[in-house]
Structure formats: C-alpha cells, structure tokens
Write a protein that holds these residues in place. Structure first.
Motif, PDB file in Angstrom:
ATOM      1  N   ASP A  18       9.402  -0.082  -0.113  1.00  0.00           N
ATOM      2  CA  ASP A  18       8.021   0.508  -0.581  1.00  0.00           C
ATOM      3  C   ASP A  18       8.501   2.172  -0.255  1.00  0.00           C
ATOM      4  OD1 ASP A  18       8.575   0.828   2.333  1.00  0.00           O
ATOM      5  OD2 ASP A  18       6.577  -0.408   2.779  1.00  0.00           O
ATOM      6  N   MET A  19       7.719   3.124  -0.488  1.00  0.00           N
ATOM      7  CA  MET A  19       8.037   4.611  -0.512  1.00  0.00           C
ATOM      8  C   MET A  19       8.399   5.048   0.964  1.00  0.00           C
ATOM      9  SD  MET A  19       5.480   6.624  -2.727  1.00  0.00           S
ATOM     10  CE  MET A  19       6.522   8.115  -3.277  1.00  0.00           C
ATOM     11  N   ILE A  20       8.102   4.183   2.062  1.00  0.00           N
ATOM     12  CA  ILE A  20       8.333   4.792   3.326  1.00  0.00           C
ATOM     13  C   ILE A  20       9.984   4.314   3.624  1.00  0.00           C
ATOM     14  CG2 ILE A  20       7.724   4.268   5.900  1.00  0.00           C
ATOM     15  CD1 ILE A  20       5.287   4.665   5.083  1.00  0.00           C
ATOM     16  N   VAL A  34       8.552  12.378  -0.906  1.00  0.00           N
ATOM     17  CA  VAL A  34       7.331  12.810  -0.033  1.00  0.00           C
ATOM     18  C   VAL A  34       6.263  11.975  -0.914  1.00  0.00           C
ATOM     19  CG1 VAL A  34       5.731  14.771  -0.021  1.00  0.00           C
ATOM     20  CG2 VAL A  34       8.185  14.968   0.332  1.00  0.00           C
ATOM     21  N   PRO A  35       5.381  11.276   0.046  1.00  0.00           N
ATOM     22  CA  PRO A  35       4.345  10.279  -0.524  1.00  0.00           C
ATOM     23  C   PRO A  35       3.179  11.277  -1.283  1.00  0.00           C
ATOM     24  CG  PRO A  35       4.702   9.801   1.757  1.00  0.00           C
ATOM     25  CD  PRO A  35       5.118  11.298   1.413  1.00  0.00           C
ATOM     26  N   PRO A  36       2.514  10.329  -2.161  1.00  0.00           N
ATOM     27  CA  PRO A  36       1.454  11.541  -2.902  1.00  0.00           C
ATOM     28  C   PRO A  36       0.576  11.742  -1.643  1.00  0.00           C
ATOM     29  CG  PRO A  36       1.081   8.825  -3.352  1.00  0.00           C
ATOM     30  CD  PRO A  36       2.542   9.183  -2.591  1.00  0.00           C
ATOM     31  N   GLY A  40       0.804  -1.258  -0.043  1.00  0.00           N
ATOM     32  CA  GLY A  40      -0.004  -0.061   0.001  1.00  0.00           C
ATOM     33  C   GLY A  40       0.788   1.362   0.077  1.00  0.00           C
ATOM     34  N   HIS A  41       2.108   0.995   0.027  1.00  0.00           N
ATOM     35  CA  HIS A  41       3.055   2.099   0.132  1.00  0.00           C
ATOM     36  C   HIS A  41       3.784   2.110  -1.196  1.00  0.00           C
ATOM     37  CE1 HIS A  41       3.329   2.275   4.861  1.00  0.00           C
ATOM     38  NE2 HIS A  41       2.258   2.750   4.155  1.00  0.00           N
ATOM     39  N   GLU A  42       3.440   1.591  -2.368  1.00  0.00           N
ATOM     40  CA  GLU A  42       4.226   1.362  -3.487  1.00  0.00           C
ATOM     41  C   GLU A  42       4.342   2.754  -4.193  1.00  0.00           C
ATOM     42  OE1 GLU A  42       2.297  -0.802  -2.442  1.00  0.00           O
ATOM     43  OE2 GLU A  42       3.731  -2.484  -2.455  1.00  0.00           O
ATOM     44  N   PHE A  43       5.483   3.137  -4.846  1.00  0.00           N
ATOM     45  CA  PHE A  43       5.598   3.999  -5.880  1.00  0.00           C
ATOM     46  C   PHE A  43       4.582   3.612  -6.991  1.00  0.00           C
ATOM     47  CE2 PHE A  43      10.036   3.988  -4.282  1.00  0.00           C
ATOM     48  CZ  PHE A  43      10.082   5.703  -4.008  1.00  0.00           C
ATOM     49  N   PRO A  44       3.539   4.451  -7.350  1.00  0.00           N
ATOM     50  CA  PRO A  44       2.710   4.380  -8.287  1.00  0.00           C
ATOM     51  C   PRO A  44       3.215   3.851  -9.705  1.00  0.00           C
ATOM     52  CG  PRO A  44       2.350   6.645  -7.546  1.00  0.00           C
ATOM     53  CD  PRO A  44       3.471   5.947  -7.020  1.00  0.00           C
ATOM     54  N   GLU A  45       4.272   4.402 -10.071  1.00  0.00           N
ATOM     55  CA  GLU A  45       4.943   4.080 -11.337  1.00  0.00           C
ATOM     56  C   GLU A  45       5.134   2.596 -11.494  1.00  0.00           C
ATOM     57  OE1 GLU A  45       5.893   6.349  -9.047  1.00  0.00           O
ATOM     58  OE2 GLU A  45       6.701   8.246 -10.064  1.00  0.00           O
TER      59      GLU A  45
END
Ligand SMILES: Nc1nc2c(ncn2[C@@H]2O[C@H](COP(=O)(O)OP(=O)(O)OP(=O)(O)O)[C@@H](O)[C@H]2O)c(=O)[nH]1
Ligand SMILES: [Mg+2]
Lengths: 312, 437
Positions: free
Chosen positions: A261-263, A225-227, A66-71
């Motif tokens: 993940d992004m975090i 910085v997360p979306p 749930g913390h993935e880079f959308p790309e």
C-alpha cells in the motif's frame, strides 16, 4: 515449430495452467486473489488460458487496506469488468468499524490488518481455496512454501509440518473449516513476470511506469505523499503515513517496482516508460524487489510470522 | 524468449546427510555466480554479526525459517532461482535430516539432476545411500556426487578416490545413467564456480560448469499420447453458435504428441473417436505435445469426465484395479496391510486398499527383505494395491506422469506415500473396436 520443445516461459505457463485447473476441479468454492498488481495480472491471463472459452469459474477477491494507490483500484475494477468476473472487495476500514480488526496502538501500516479481513471473507463466502500470486523468489519464507499450501481452521500456515508435494500430484483434500492457498506462480521470478507481461501484451497500472510524483524520505525509502484528507467526518486513513515537518517533500521522476500500500511502498528513481525498459532495469537490478518494501524490513522473520497468522 | 535459441531450464536439488554442506553449497553457488542482490548480502552480513561471530553463513540464504536458523539445520525444501547466460536454474535445497526425508522427496521429485553431497571426512553413510537410492527410484536422469569439505582432508586425492570407489560399489545396483564426481569445498568455493588450485589432480569441470552443460534436451516423453482429463470445458453460452456445442476436454499432456484428425481412445470406456480440434487461448493448433496444457474437442459426443484419459492408439496403457508399485513411506503411522487410503493418480482420485507388502529395501546394502510386517516412516518397499475403480496407467520408468501416484490418509488427509507403478503386464484390451457412433 517442428521441435517439440518448450522454452522456460512456456514451461512455467503450462505448470501454472495445470494448477489452476486442478483448483477448479477439486474445490467447491475457490476464489482468486486479485489486487491489480503485476503478479495477479499474470494470474488472470493464466486463468483465461486455463478456462476459456468458458467463464473463469471463480470470483475475484481483494482485501483493501484503505491505503491503496487510486490508480491501482481503478485498474483492478476495470480489468475485472473486462473479464466478466465477479469482484468481491472487503476492506480493513469495514473490519475496523465492525470490530473484527483492531489496529495495534501506534501501528501505521495496515498490512497485518489484512489478515483478519481475508480470513473473514473466506468465512463469509465459505471459500475453500484462494489462489494467490505469491512467488518463491520474493522472500525466503515464501521460498519454503508449497504450490498447495494447507491452512488449518484458523487460517494458519505450519511451515514445520507441510504436506509433501510430489511431482505434480497435488493433495487438495480438506476437512471442514480448513482451506488451501494455491500459488501457481511459485516458480516464477520477477523477470519471468515481466517477460510474460511483454509476451502477452498485458496492461499494467501506470504507476509501474515512470511518472512525476511528490515523495518524502523515511527509513531509507522514498514514500509517496498520500492524497489529501478531504472527508473531515472520518479519521484520516493515512494518519502517520504523511510527511512530518522534518521530512521535506520533493518532486521526483519515479515508479513502483512492487506494490504494497502507499504507506509501505518505496518509489524507485527510474526513467522506465515501457515494459522493455522495466525488463532492462530488472536485469541490471542490484537489490531485490522486496528491498523496496518497509513491511518486510521489520525483521528477519517478518514474512514468516505474518504467514503463520494467515497472511497470503 | 531471447531471440533464436530458447533458454533451457534445469531443475536440480541438493541432498545428502545432515551437515554435509548442502545449504552452504547453494549459498556459494548463488554468491559466486553473482546471483545475490545487495540487500540479500546485507541481510547475511547483519545476521553474521549477531549469531555468526562475524563470519557470514551462506546456509542462511536458503534456511529461511526461524527454526532452521536457530538450529542450523534445514527442515523443509527451499527453492531458489538463478540464471547464467547459458541456462536458467530452479534449485531445491532439501533437508538432510532423516526425519524430513519426505521433504527431500518433495524437492527431488521434480528435478532433472540431483547433487548428493558427502562429507569427505565421513564418506558414505546411511543418509548418502538413502538419498542416492531415492534419486534412482525417482528416476532422476542425472546425478552429481559432490565430495565436500575437501579442505578438511587436506585436499587428499586418495580420500576422494576412496569415497568414489565406495559409491562405485553400489551404483551399478541402481538405475542411474549419468553420474559425475566432483571434489569441492562449499565453504571456500573450490570447484563450485571457479576451479580450485588445491585440486590439480582433478581434471573435470566445476560444479556450475557441469550444470550449465549437462545434456538435458530430451527429458520429456514424446511416445504414446496421454491426456488425463482434468476439467471438462463447457461454456455456458446458449446464444453463441460456436460455443453452444463446445465440449472441450482440458488437461496437460502426460506424454506424446496429438494431432488434429488423429484417432484416439477414451478410457476407461474404450470408445474411440477422432481429434476434431486442439483449442488454446492463443488459437487453434494442428498438433500439441507433452507437457503442454490444452483443450481438445472430439468428433463424437462421448460421456467423458475428470479422471478419464484420452490416449493414442499406437501405444496403449494398462488399465486395472490390481496394482504393483514401489512406495516411499512418509508418515509416522506405518503403512498397514488392509488399511484403506485415498489414491491420487494423474487426475483421478479413488479409494485403495493395500493388499500385500511384498518387500522392504534395506537402505544400508540395498538388500530386499521379503514380506515385512509393515513399512515404517522413510521405508521404501514394494506393495500391491487394489483400487475401487480401474486406473489407466503406465510404468513409472516410461512415464513419470501416468506412472506415479500419492496415497492420502483418510481422516487426516495427510500425504503419506509417493508411489511408482510397475509397468502393466498387458495393455488395455478395449471391448469396442469401432468408432463411437
Ligand atoms: N570446512 C568446511 N565446512 C563446511 C563446508 N561446507 C559446509 N561446511 C560447514 O558445515 C556445516 C553445515 O552446513 P550446512 O550447509 O548447513 O549443511 P546442510 O547439509 O545444509 O545441513 P542440513 O540441511 O541440516 O541437512 C556448516 O557449519 C558449514 O559452514 C566445507 O566445504 N568445508
Ligand atoms: Mg541445509
């Protein structure tokens, strides 16, 4: 070519293809873990080499934090479709919602929460084997792992009691409920992976290349910085992963070297815009790729502990 | 990849007794060849402050498990990777403890070169003999005997020569062609990457110098084509004309070379056919060689499945259910006559029963003890096996891939033995002399 000689990439490739075919032949319900990251991108090409012109005889499985880079997710879905493969996605969010995963109080990273989700998916689909893209050079607990890594009925790895693995004769036998994790890239280094991506002209998600992005500094890392959080009916999945008032946001030309993940993925300051540029950076690197990941910095034995509990 | 000359890959492992300095040596090699990254060095320094009284412990680079660091021993193999401008290296650091011999065998089984370490104070002890014997049994072509901890014997040439002479007494009993002796100190780095100023009497290369130059060009067997069929490749694609009739035999070439148009035999059936196509993802090939992974199509539509073997007609393998082999026993429960095991050989799995235990090696003097009652953990011996289905095989000495097997205990599925087949007494005599119709 008249000299019968394989260079080191060809050697690593034939070793990995052999392993993939052993999996297809010896297991009833294997799956291939595909995250969209660089290692699993190589796995897919190796699967094509192992099984074409037939279809790849196993579904792809991904556990989403749930913390993935959308790309990354966009790339993952597109690539699976291109290959005509079935992609199964199970998420930490679902698992939290139905109670099979419970976040530790105050824990921001969902890295550990992937474990029950993965084990749940294995049970749900009765997978007896999961192929993963882990490499021994990534981390020192991984450096100890077999190609065929046995897991007991609880999904646990027992590093003190691994099966001997002699030559390339792999023992894939299991009793009910047990399963196997198989790592065809065990002997690959980060450099080998990028050289293979270059040689095979493989597409990789664009976050591996330099781009401009908002980041903030935390724990010695530059975190993205997360979306923004838009759906107010749900709790913010990135809560805790957002910059605090004392963590100023800066815009930076950067890229990822390894994707968690992004975090927990630190961005690196880099102008690399081609695979050749990346290879140049890897050759000159003074820190390991895992040096950019917060999840591994937790303690000397962070990876070992996660693996014992059933991590990839 | 790199331009004209392909970079060679050398796989080696360290072995020898507990505390002889194997892990330290690999740490030293990585450190002195500048193969360590800053964060790895920082982690070393951090752990030194806590446990090492300020000294960094190079063994911590490979002793990656908590239990290993706590006890200061190696339990299981660790693999490390490094490169110099001349070669790429895959290193297996194996444990010295007798209890973990199975893991030493694991690490050594894929090596082209083994480094046996000896503590210069202790000289040759049982584990040095056991590991040297196993290296020879596995037919690792190159051996380095590293006489370590020379700093603790005042760099004595006399001591070095004494230990060397001890080895030279029993090395002729073994099957090792190429042996190199090097005096060193893993702890201080003498003769590891840089030549030592303490050993003016030693004229040979440093360890790294030797690893970079030892001749390994032809460690693969290019005689006698063998393709153990691993997976039958049948695209389920009735509408595509080219794929409709595709019937590929996928596998990794175990030895030799195969060419389009070559006549081959399929075993165990003995049917012959011709290679119609060598298919790979990167395009069709005219020829392929060991150890490439390929898919071949034959002219004739024969009944072939996993476990069968496609072989060249020039050198035929043996085929039979009565086998004679050397084994290295790796389980607490001893090998027993009459007990059934699974045997995995190349891509074939069969049931097998041990019909006799012919001998056991006494590891202290390499004497052969005939007809022991059993083979216990870490014993090496010769056995006879009967299999439920015929194996298609070669002697291990000529073919690592078709001459090796493992035994698996029924019930626990534990891998309990590494087996090396004796050459067949005769080559297979197929009943069909004609091509398949
Ligand atoms: N003085 C001296 N000490 C050494 C040398 N090499 C290793 N040691 C020490 O010997 C001890 C054992 O070293 P390790 O490298 O852990 O030994 P090992 O062979 O890997 O041991 P196992 O893996 O458990 O079999 C450590 O305290 C090292 O510091 C050397 O050249 N000189
Ligand atoms: Mg050690």
């Amino acid at each position: 070519m008249s000299s019968y000689h394989l260079d080191h990439l060809q050697y690593l490739e034939t070793e990995a293809i052999h392993i993939m075919r052993e999996v297809a032949a010896e297991f009833e319900r294997p799956a291939l873990l595909f995250s969209g990251g660089k290692d699993s991108i190589c796995l897919l090409r190796l699967a094509e080499k192992a099984f074409r012109p037939s279809d790849i005889p196993m579904p792809f499985l991904n556990v989403e934090t749930g913390h993935e880079f959308p790309e990354l997710l966009e790339f993952r879905d597109r690539r699976a479709k291109q290959l005509g493969a079935k992609l199964i996605v199970r998420t930490v969010d679902q698992a939290i919602a139905n109670g099979t995963a419970t976040p530790a109080p105050g824990e921001v990273s969902r890295n550990k929460l992937q474990i029950p989700v993965l084990l749940g998916a294995i049970e749900e689909f009765r997978f007896d084997c999961a192929i993963g893209g882990a490499r021994r050079d990534e981390e020192k607990a991984r450096a100890k792992e077999r190609f065929f890594s046995f897991r007991d009925a609880f999904g646990q790895w027992d590093p003190k009691n691994q099966r001997p693995e002699i030559w390339n004769v792999y023992n894939g036998r299991l009793n009910q409920g047990e399963n196997m994790r198989v790592f065809p890239l065990s002997n690959w280094t980060e450099m080998d992976v990028w050289e293979y991506i270059r040689q095979e002209k493989l597409e990789v998600p664009n976050i591996y290349f330099s781009h401009t992005r908002d980041v903030f500094r935390r724990g010695g890392q530059l975190l993205p910085v997360p979306p923004p959080h838009t759906d107010a009916s749900k709790p913010d999945p990135f809560a805790g992963g957002r910059p605090k008032p004392n963590e100023p946001i800066q815009s930076m030309v950067c890229r990822v070297r390894t994707i968690a993940d992004m975090i927990s993925t630190g961005m690196i300051d880099s102008p690399a815009i081609t695979v050749d540029d990346i290879i140049g950076e890897v050759a000159a690197a003074r820190v390991t790729e895992r040096g950019t990941r917060a999840d591994d910095k937790a303690s000397e034995a962070a990876m070992e502990d996660r693996k014992k509990a059933g991590y990839f | 990849m790199s331009a004209n000359h392909p970079i060679e890959l050398l796989r080696f492992n360290t072995c020898g007794s507990v505390d002889d300095g194997k892990s330290t040596l690999i740490g030293r090699l990585l450190y002195d060849s500048k193969s360590l990254m800053e964060d790895q060095i920082e982690a070393l320094e951090r752990s030194a402050d806590i446990t090492g009284g300020g000294q960094i412990n190079l063994a911590n680079l490979t002793d990656g498990l908590r239990a290993e660091r706590e006890q200061g021993i190696t339990i299981d193999v660790a693999y490390r990777y490094f490169a110099t401008p001349r070669r790429k290296f895959i290193v297996a650091d194996t444990p010295g403890h007798v209890q973990y011999t199975r893991n030493m065998v694991t690490g050594a089984s894929t090596a082209n070169l083994s480094i046996v370490l000896v503590d210069a104070r202790l000289g040759v002890i049982e584990q040095s003999r056991r590991h040297t014997y196993i290296a020879s049994l596995l037919r690792i072509p190159h051996l380095v005997i590293a006489i370590n901890k020379m700093d603790l014997v005042d760099w004595s040439e006399e001591r070095y020569l004494e230990i060397r002479a001890e080895f030279e007494k029993f090395l002729p009993l073994l099957d090792i062609k190429d042996v190199k002796f090097i005096p060193l100190s893993a702890l201080n780095g003498d003769n590891v990457v840089e030549p030592s100023k303490h050993t003016p009497w030693y004229v040979g290369p440093t360890l790294l110098g030797h690893l970079e130059t030892v001749h390994i060009a032809s460690d693969w067997n290019l005689n006698g084509f063998r393709l153990p069929v691993q997976w039958v490749n049948r695209p389920n694609n009735p509408t595509n004309k080219e794929l409709h009739d595709f019937r590929g035999l996928s596998g990794q070439i175990g030895s030799g070379i195969v060419k389009v148009g070559q006549k081959v035999m399929v075993l165990p059936s003995g049917m012959k056919s011709t290679v119609k196509e060598i298919w790979t993802y990167d395009g069709k090939l005219q020829e392929a060689f060991c150890p490439q992974s390929i898919t071949i199509q034959l002219e004739h539509d024969l009944d072939i499945s996993r476990g069968d073997m496609v072989v060249g007609l020039d050198v035929l393998p043996g085929m039979g259910t009565e086998l004679h082999a050397k084994v290295c026993w790796m389980n607490q429960r001893p090998l027993q006559r009459g007990k059934k095991y699974f045997l995995k050989h190349a891509t074939q799995s069969v049931q097998a029963v041990v019909t006799s235990i012919d001998s056991r090696i006494n590891i202290n003097n390499y004497d052969v003890q005939p007809e022991p009652a059993e083979l216990a953990l870490n014993d090496i011996g010769e056995i006879r096996i009967k299999t439920a289905k015929p194996l298609i095989y070669d002697g291990y000495a000529t073919n690592r891939l078709t001459g090796s097997f493992i035994l698996i205990e029924q019930g626990t599925n534990a891998t309990v033995a590494a087996g090396m087949l004796q050459p067949p007494l005769e080559a297979v005599k197929p009943e069909y002399n004609d091509f398949a119709i």
